[in-house]
Scaffold this active site. Structure first.
Site, PDB file in Angstrom:
ATOM      1  N   LYS A   1       0.847  -1.182   0.000  1.00 20.80           N
ATOM      2  CA  LYS A   1       0.000   0.000   0.000  1.00 20.80           C
ATOM      3  C   LYS A   1       0.886   1.237   0.000  1.00 20.80           C
ATOM      4  O   LYS A   1       2.048   1.196   0.406  1.00 20.80           O
ATOM      5  CB  LYS A   1      -0.948   0.020   1.204  1.00 20.80           C
ATOM      6  CG  LYS A   1      -0.290   0.119   2.588  1.00 20.80           C
ATOM      7  CD  LYS A   1      -0.011   1.543   3.035  1.00 20.80           C
ATOM      8  CE  LYS A   1       0.640   1.566   4.413  1.00 20.80           C
ATOM      9  NZ  LYS A   1       1.259   2.879   4.723  1.00 20.80           N
TER      10      LYS A   1
ATOM     11  N   ASP B   1      -2.144  -0.981  10.813  1.00 21.57           N
ATOM     12  CA  ASP B   1      -2.467  -1.012   9.383  1.00 21.57           C
ATOM     13  C   ASP B   1      -3.177  -2.294   8.956  1.00 21.57           C
ATOM     14  O   ASP B   1      -3.734  -2.354   7.858  1.00 21.57           O
ATOM     15  CB  ASP B   1      -1.188  -0.867   8.541  1.00 21.57           C
ATOM     16  CG  ASP B   1      -0.566   0.508   8.638  1.00 21.57           C
ATOM     17  OD1 ASP B   1      -1.212   1.404   9.203  1.00 21.57           O
ATOM     18  OD2 ASP B   1       0.563   0.670   8.153  1.00 21.57           O
TER      19      ASP B   1
END
Length: 316
Positions: A29, A163
């Protein structure tokens, strides 16, 4: 990875009819921006960001074991197996499942050997460890027929890292808090040129730095939608960690200066990787070919939907 790498495509395919033969991606990401809007009394920082997936990924495969052991087929250099988030994720999922059973069940039928092939650099700000953990939770939830909801898996994932819930939910998102507040957000999907300087960023060092900005103005998700009539992020916002990281790590500073000569460059997360967005693959590869030998260059496509969830749909 060589210095001027093409896009690395993980081995994402169905190997026949046995789901245990599946190879599972753990995608990277990027933070399209990263604002720090405050700090809690417990020391954790309050963030606002948009997390978006890339197609470049680590890959994992799972082999069932009847001995009840949870292990890696090969250790990752520099990481003790007991500290590896893949092992922690598998152990946490199994224990949570057993704790929810009405009657005891032996663990020997829930052993697994995990083969983890690393592509994403550690400490790069691409979420590699968190993504590996999330893919482990998602894959073993299916392989072990546990049937936990995404919400339940995200709750487990939050115990492993801030995350991880983003990777569990599998959609580009406006992320707030310490990473636990996730609102799906449809962003543009440009081509990405990633540069990885040869250094490892200590996240704790950055977040404890006295020069770190901690009072950026709060934004609302509708501010993002209004940033462009087509809901494109473009170069919205900034990364509040970038100034501190580039000041502490000269390699990052040099990478930023070089890429900024060609496109607007930005740090992702607190990690060493920097990126720029491109309208097409050819332009990104043209700049990547000029990259100095001191950096690793990688071209990848951004995407609003995790490839892990695409696989889960295939096996539903």
């Amino acid at each position: 990875m060589n210095k001027h790498s093409s896009q690395i495509t993980p081995k994402i395919f169905n190997s026949g009819s046995n789901i245990w033969d599946q190879i599972w991606p753990a995608p990277a990401k990027i933070n399209r921006f990263l604002h720090i809007i405050g700090q809690r009394s417990d020391g954790y920082h309050q963030l606002q960001s948009v997390f978006q997936f890339l197609t470049v990924a680590d890959s994992l495969s799972f082999k069932p074991l009847n001995c009840g052991s949870i292990r890696l087929s090969q250790s990752i250099a520099g990481v003790d197996d007991k500290d590896n988030l893949v092992i922690k994720a598998a152990t946490l999922l199994r224990q949570s499942f057993l704790d929810n059973l009405m009657t005891p069940s032996p663990t020997k039928t829930m052993g697994v050997e995990v083969t983890l092939s690393k592509v994403l650099p550690m400490g790069g700000g691409l979420g590699g460890g968190s993504s590996d953990a999330a893919t482990t939770l998602l894959a073993l939830n299916k392989l072990w027929n546990i049937h936990f909801s995404l919400e339940k898996l995200a709750q487990l994932g939050l115990k492993l890292g801030a995350d991880v819930p983003f990777f569990i939910h599998g959609k580009t998102a406006f992320v707030e808090g310490v990473g636990e507040k996730i609102t799906p957000f449809l962003a543009d999907s440009p081509w990405i040129l990633l540069l990885t300087p040869n250094c490892f960023i200590e996240t704790a060092k950055i977040f404890s730095h006295p020069a770190l900005t901690r009072n950026t103005e709060i934004i609302r998700i509708r501010d993002l939608a209004q940033a462009d009539s087509n809901n494109l992020l473009g170069n919205f916002g900034r990364n509040d960690c970038e100034k501190v990281v580039s000041g502490e790590y000269p390699e990052v500073s040099r990478a930023l200066k070089w890429l900024n000569q060609h496109k607007i460059a930005r740090l992702t997360g607190t990690g060493a990787c920097i990126f720029a967005t491109f309208d097409n693959e050819q332009e990104a590869r043209k700049i990547a070919a000029r990259c100095p030998e001191s950096f690793n260059a990688l071209v990848s496509k951004s995407t609003n939907y995790s490839p892990v969830h695409r696989l889960l749909e295939n096996w539903s």
